[in-house]
Design a protein around this motif. Structure first.
Motif, mmCIF file in Angstrom:
data_model
loop_
_atom_site.group_PDB
_atom_site.id
_atom_site.type_symbol
_atom_site.label_atom_id
_atom_site.label_comp_id
_atom_site.label_asym_id
_atom_site.label_seq_id
_atom_site.Cartn_x
_atom_site.Cartn_y
_atom_site.Cartn_z
ATOM 1 N N THR A 1 6.921 6.814 -11.789
ATOM 2 C CA THR A 1 7.280 7.027 -10.384
ATOM 3 C C THR A 1 8.675 7.631 -10.261
ATOM 4 O OG1 THR A 1 5.883 5.191 -9.636
ATOM 5 C CG2 THR A 1 7.655 5.891 -8.157
ATOM 6 N N TYR B 1 8.425 1.938 -1.945
ATOM 7 C CA TYR B 1 7.676 0.811 -1.395
ATOM 8 C C TYR B 1 6.418 1.282 -0.662
ATOM 9 C CZ TYR B 1 10.816 -3.115 -2.362
ATOM 10 O OH TYR B 1 11.534 -4.120 -2.965
ATOM 11 N N TYR C 1 3.800 2.323 -3.244
ATOM 12 C CA TYR C 1 3.144 1.192 -3.918
ATOM 13 C C TYR C 1 2.248 0.415 -2.971
ATOM 14 C CZ TYR C 1 5.328 1.697 -8.458
ATOM 15 O OH TYR C 1 5.669 2.160 -9.708
ATOM 16 N N HIS D 1 1.984 -6.054 -7.066
ATOM 17 C CA HIS D 1 2.224 -4.622 -7.247
ATOM 18 C C HIS D 1 3.245 -4.106 -6.237
ATOM 19 C CE1 HIS D 1 1.209 -0.624 -8.742
ATOM 20 N NE2 HIS D 1 1.152 -0.211 -7.491
ATOM 21 N N ILE D 2 3.122 -4.561 -4.997
ATOM 22 C CA ILE D 2 4.025 -4.079 -3.946
ATOM 23 C C ILE D 2 5.420 -4.695 -4.092
ATOM 24 C CG2 ILE D 2 4.460 -4.001 -1.459
ATOM 25 C CD1 ILE D 2 1.389 -4.094 -1.073
ATOM 26 N N GLY E 1 6.911 -2.540 -7.062
ATOM 27 C CA GLY E 1 7.480 -1.655 -6.053
ATOM 28 C C GLY E 1 8.995 -1.770 -5.979
#
Length: 206
Positions: free
Chosen positions: A40, A113, A116, A143-144, A148
């Protein structure tokens, strides 16, 4: 300008695509934890350099679509990885073109953010990818919130730095994205051609 724009799209998408296919493939095969964070940040850095040269709205999404194609040509098919690339480009465009926050670190963190969150929600509840459905809401939140956050920190650090470096490069090389024999333009032409010839050749050889 249209030719330079198209050439720029191919250059930046090729860089992003090969990083996803090469580095991303290696990280996922080795089961490296939080591999998506590094990918990312790399994607955001590439999109930031592209934005300095090509500030047109929607550019990040176009680059993401081409990078997604490059990964498709050069990696085993994983729909979630392709979706992740496209969502990243869309989120970058939305935050930097629609929200237009002055603080680049904050913009990068918000984009991370948002990226994700959208990915986790869509892959789990819209596309119902088995691995994510089995993980349930807990996997979505992890995951977030956790992954993230790592990506947000990385983006907040590297996106502003990338902007400054790209602006200095642009001051020296105003528009190197054209087929010319000057050093800068010639080097980028060569890299772009090699990236896409390699990518398409590997697809037909695999």
């Amino acid at each position: 300008m249209k030719k330079e724009y198209i050439f720029g799209l191919l250059f930046f998408s090729g860089l992003w695509g090969i990083s996803e296919a090469g580095l991303g493939g290696a990280l996922y095969r080795a089961n490296i934890p939080y591999a998506s964070v590094a990918l990312t940040v790399i994607g955001f850095v590439i999109l930031t350099f592209a934005r300095v040269y090509f500030p047109q709205k929607g550019t990040a999404t176009l680059i993401a679509a081409l990078a997604m194609l490059y990964k498709f040509l050069n990696s085993p098919f994983f729909a979630c990885h392709l979706l992740g690339i496209l969502i990243m480009g869309v989120c970058y465009d939305v935050v930097f073109d629609v929200f237009k926050m002055k603080n680049r670190s904050l913009s990068a963190a918000v984009a991370a953010y948002l990226n994700y969150a959208l990915f986790a929600l869509m892959i789990t509840y819209v596309f119902r990818y088995e691995h994510w459905v089995q993980g349930g809401f807990g996997k979505v939140i992890e995951h977030i919130v956790i992954t993230g956050a790592m990506a947000a920190v990385g983006g907040a650090l590297f996106v502003p730095l990338s902007f400054r470096i790209a602006q200095k490069l642009k001051a020296k090389f105003a528009m190197p994205f054209r087929l010319e024999f000057q050093i800068a333009a010639g080097s980028i032409s060569l890299v772009t051609t090699v990236l896409w010839v390699f990518g398409i050749t590997m697809y037909f050889l695999s």
